[in-house]
Design a protein around this motif. Structure first.
Motif, short mmCIF file in Angstrom:
data_model
loop_
_atom_site.label_atom_id
_atom_site.label_comp_id
_atom_site.label_asym_id
_atom_site.label_seq_id
_atom_site.Cartn_x
_atom_site.Cartn_y
_atom_site.Cartn_z
N SER A 9 15.01 4.85 9.15
CA SER A 9 14.98 5.20 7.67
C SER A 9 15.23 6.53 7.44
O SER A 9 15.65 7.25 8.12
CB SER A 9 13.33 4.57 7.15
OG SER A 9 12.63 5.45 7.85
N MET B 93 6.49 -5.54 1.52
CA MET B 93 6.39 -5.25 2.75
C MET B 93 4.82 -4.81 3.18
O MET B 93 4.30 -5.15 4.17
CB MET B 93 7.28 -4.21 3.62
CG MET B 93 7.19 -2.95 3.17
SD MET B 93 8.48 -2.11 4.08
CE MET B 93 8.06 -0.36 3.55
N ASP C 52 12.51 0.99 0.97
CA ASP C 52 11.04 0.87 0.46
C ASP C 52 10.86 -0.09 -0.70
O ASP C 52 11.39 -0.03 -1.65
CB ASP C 52 10.65 2.32 0.01
CG ASP C 52 10.39 3.34 1.41
OD1 ASP C 52 10.76 2.50 2.66
OD2 ASP C 52 10.46 4.52 1.30
N HIS D 113 7.91 -1.69 7.29
CA HIS D 113 9.13 -2.02 7.85
C HIS D 113 9.36 -2.90 9.21
O HIS D 113 10.40 -3.82 9.20
CB HIS D 113 10.00 -0.61 8.24
CG HIS D 113 10.17 0.12 7.01
ND1 HIS D 113 11.32 -0.38 5.88
CD2 HIS D 113 9.94 1.37 6.53
CE1 HIS D 113 11.25 0.58 5.06
NE2 HIS D 113 10.45 1.70 5.41
N HIS E 118 2.91 2.12 6.37
CA HIS E 118 4.24 1.77 5.72
C HIS E 118 5.29 1.38 7.00
O HIS E 118 6.07 0.63 6.70
CB HIS E 118 4.70 3.23 5.23
CG HIS E 118 5.99 3.18 4.78
ND1 HIS E 118 6.39 2.85 3.30
CD2 HIS E 118 7.29 3.48 5.14
CE1 HIS E 118 7.54 3.11 3.10
NE2 HIS E 118 8.14 3.35 4.44
ZN ZN Z 1 10.45 3.43 4.44
#
Ligand code: ZN
Ligand code: KG4
Length: 357
Positions: A145, A316, A312, A124, A120
Motif C-alpha cells: 500500500s 475491511m 482504503d 487489509h 488498519h
Molecule cells: Zn491502507
C-alpha cells in the motif's frame, strides 16, 4: 446472538469511510456488506502534491457526519440497530486517526454500544477472506500500500508472522513519487500505470532492489534511478510523452518483478499455501498478473480482493472487528473505549484475547 451488525469507520489517511456489515455466528468468515461509503479527499490535497495531514484531519471532521448518515441509510438501519462500533485506530496519520476514532467512540458512548479499536493493516490482511468464498487461513499475504509493504504469513485470525517488510519507501509511496517526478497530478499511481501501458518496459534497465534478507523490500534506490533518468532526458530535451511512458513501464516492470520474486521466495519458506495480494498497489494489473504467475508456478491458488476493497475502505475495518469478535471466546475483552490511536501498530500485536488472560 445469532446475527450481529458492525459499523466501521476508516480515517487513517485521506479516505473518509463508513460501512455496515452483518455477521452470522454460524458463518465464521462470511459477512454481508449492508453499506459501503467512501469519500476520497483527492481535491483537498491536489494543490499540495500529496496528502497534507492537517488538511486530511479537517476533511475527516467535516465529512464524517454525512458519511455515517449515508452508511446507516444505505443499510436501512439506525444506530440503535448496530451491535458494535469500530474505527481504524492505527497505523496511520495521528490527526486523521484521532478524528475517526473519537467520532466513533463518542457515537458508541451516546448509543451505549461496545467500541472495538481496529488495526488498519489487519483490515487489509483479512479482506480477501470476506470476498473469496474458497479462501481460508493459512495463506501468504503480500500487502503493498502507500504506507506499508510487507509479506505476512496469516496463520489464522489474530496470528500473523511478518516475513519481510520495507526498509525504506513502500511500493505505493514509490509509485506516487515517480508519478510526481513525471509531472502528473495527485492521485499519481493510477496515472503511472496508465501511461506505462503505452511504454516499452525494456527501454530502461533500472536496478532491481537488493536487500540483505531476500524477503525485505527497498525501493528508494529504484526511485533515485528513475529520478536520474528523468533528469537526463529533461536535460537532453527528450522528456516526451513516449519517454515518460517508457520510464513508467520500465519502473513498473522492476517493481512487479521484485514483488513477484519476494512472494516466490516467501512461498518457498512457508510451503504451499494460497497467495493473497492486498493494499492499494494490488490494484495494478501488471503487479497482479506477475503475482498470479508466481502462484501458478508454485501450484497454489491466487486471490486479490476486488479493486474497491483493495484501497482504503471501512468494510475491511468493520469486517476485522466482527471477525475478531467471532474468533475469540471472550469478545468482550476486545472492547476498549480508552484505546489511544497508534501511528505505528505492528500486526504481531494483534493476537486475540483468551479466556485465561
Ligand atoms: Zn491502507
Ligand atoms: O491501501 P491504500 O489505499 O492506502 C494505504 O493504506 O496506504 O494504498 C494507497 C496506495 C497509494 O500510495 C498508491 O500509490 C497505490 O496505493 N496505488 C497504486 C495504484 N493505485 C493506487 N499503485 C500502483 N498502481 C496503481 N494503479
Amino acid at each position: 446472538m445469532n446475527a450481529f451488525t458492525v459499523l466501521g469507520i476508516e480515517t487513517s489517511c485521506d479516505e473518509t469511510a463508513a460501512a455496515v456489515l452483518r455477521f452470522s455466528e454460524d458463518a465464521p468468515f462470511k459477512a454481508e456488506i449492508l453499506s459501503n461509503v467512501i469519500y476520497s479527499q483527492f481535491d483537498e490535497h491536489a494543490a499540495y502534491g500529496g496528502v497534507v495531514p492537517e488538511i486530511a484531519a479537517r476533511a475527516h471532521a467535516e465529512k464524517l457526519p454525512p458519511i455515517l448518515q449515508k452508511a446507516l441509510n444505505d443499510a436501512n438501519l439506525t444506530i440503535k440497530d448496530i451491535s458494535l462500533i469500530t474505527a481504524a485506530t492505527g497505523p496511520g496519520l495521528v490527526g486523521a486517526l484521532l478524528m475517526g476514532s473519537t467520532f466513533a467512540k463518542t457515537l458508541a458512548l451516546g448509543a451505549q454500544k461496545p467500541f472495538i479499536p481496529t488495526n488498519h493493516i489487519e483490515g487489509h490482511a483479512l479482506t480477501a477472506l470476506l470476498t473469496e468464498d474458497t479462501l481460508k487461513p493459512p495463506y501468504l499475504l503480500l500487502l503493498a500500500s502507500g504506507g506499508h509493504c510487507q509479506i505476512v504469513h496469516v496463520e489464522d485470525v489474530g496470528y500473523y508472522t511478518t516475513l519481510g517488510a520495507t526498509l525504506d519507501d513502500a511500493a505505493g509511496e514509490c509509485f506516487d513519487k515517480v508519478g510526481k517526478m513525471l509531472g502528473f497530478t495527485h492521485p499519481y499511481a493510477p496515472k503511472v500505470e496508465d501511461t506505462a501501458t503505452k511504454g516499452d518496459a525494456t527501454a530502461y534497465a533500472f536496478p532491481k532492489p537488493k536487500t540483505a534478507d531476500e524477503l525485505d523490500f527497498s525501493f528508494s534506490g529504484l526511485k533515485t534511478a528513475v529520478l536520474n533518468a528523468i533528469n537526463k532526458e529533461a536535460q537532453k530535451n527528450t522528456l516526451t510523452d513516449q519517454t515518460k511512458a517508457n520510464i513508467a513501464a520500465s519502473f513498473q516492470h522492476v517493481v512487479a518483478t521484485s514483488l513477484a520474486e519476494k512472494a516466490s521466495a516467501a512461498l518457498q519458506r512457508t510451503g504451499a499455501i494460497p497467495l493473497v495480494v492486498s493494499g492499494g498497489v494490488a490494484v495494478n494489473k501488471t503487479i497482479r498478473s506477475a503475482l498470479k504467475a508466481v502462484a501458478e508456478a508454485h501450484n497454489v491458488p491466487f486471490y486479490a480482493p476486488p479493486i474497491q476493497l483493495c484501497t482504503d475502505n471501512a468494510v475491511m475495518i468493520a469486517y476485522t472487528a466482527g471477525l475478531r469478535a467471532l474468533h475469540t471466546s471472550t469478545p468482550e475483552k476486545l472492547q476498549n473505549i480508552a484505546f489511544k490511536v497508534r501511528p505505528r501498530w505492528p500486526l504481531e500485536e494483534m493476537s486475540l484475547p483468551t479466556s485465561t488472560e
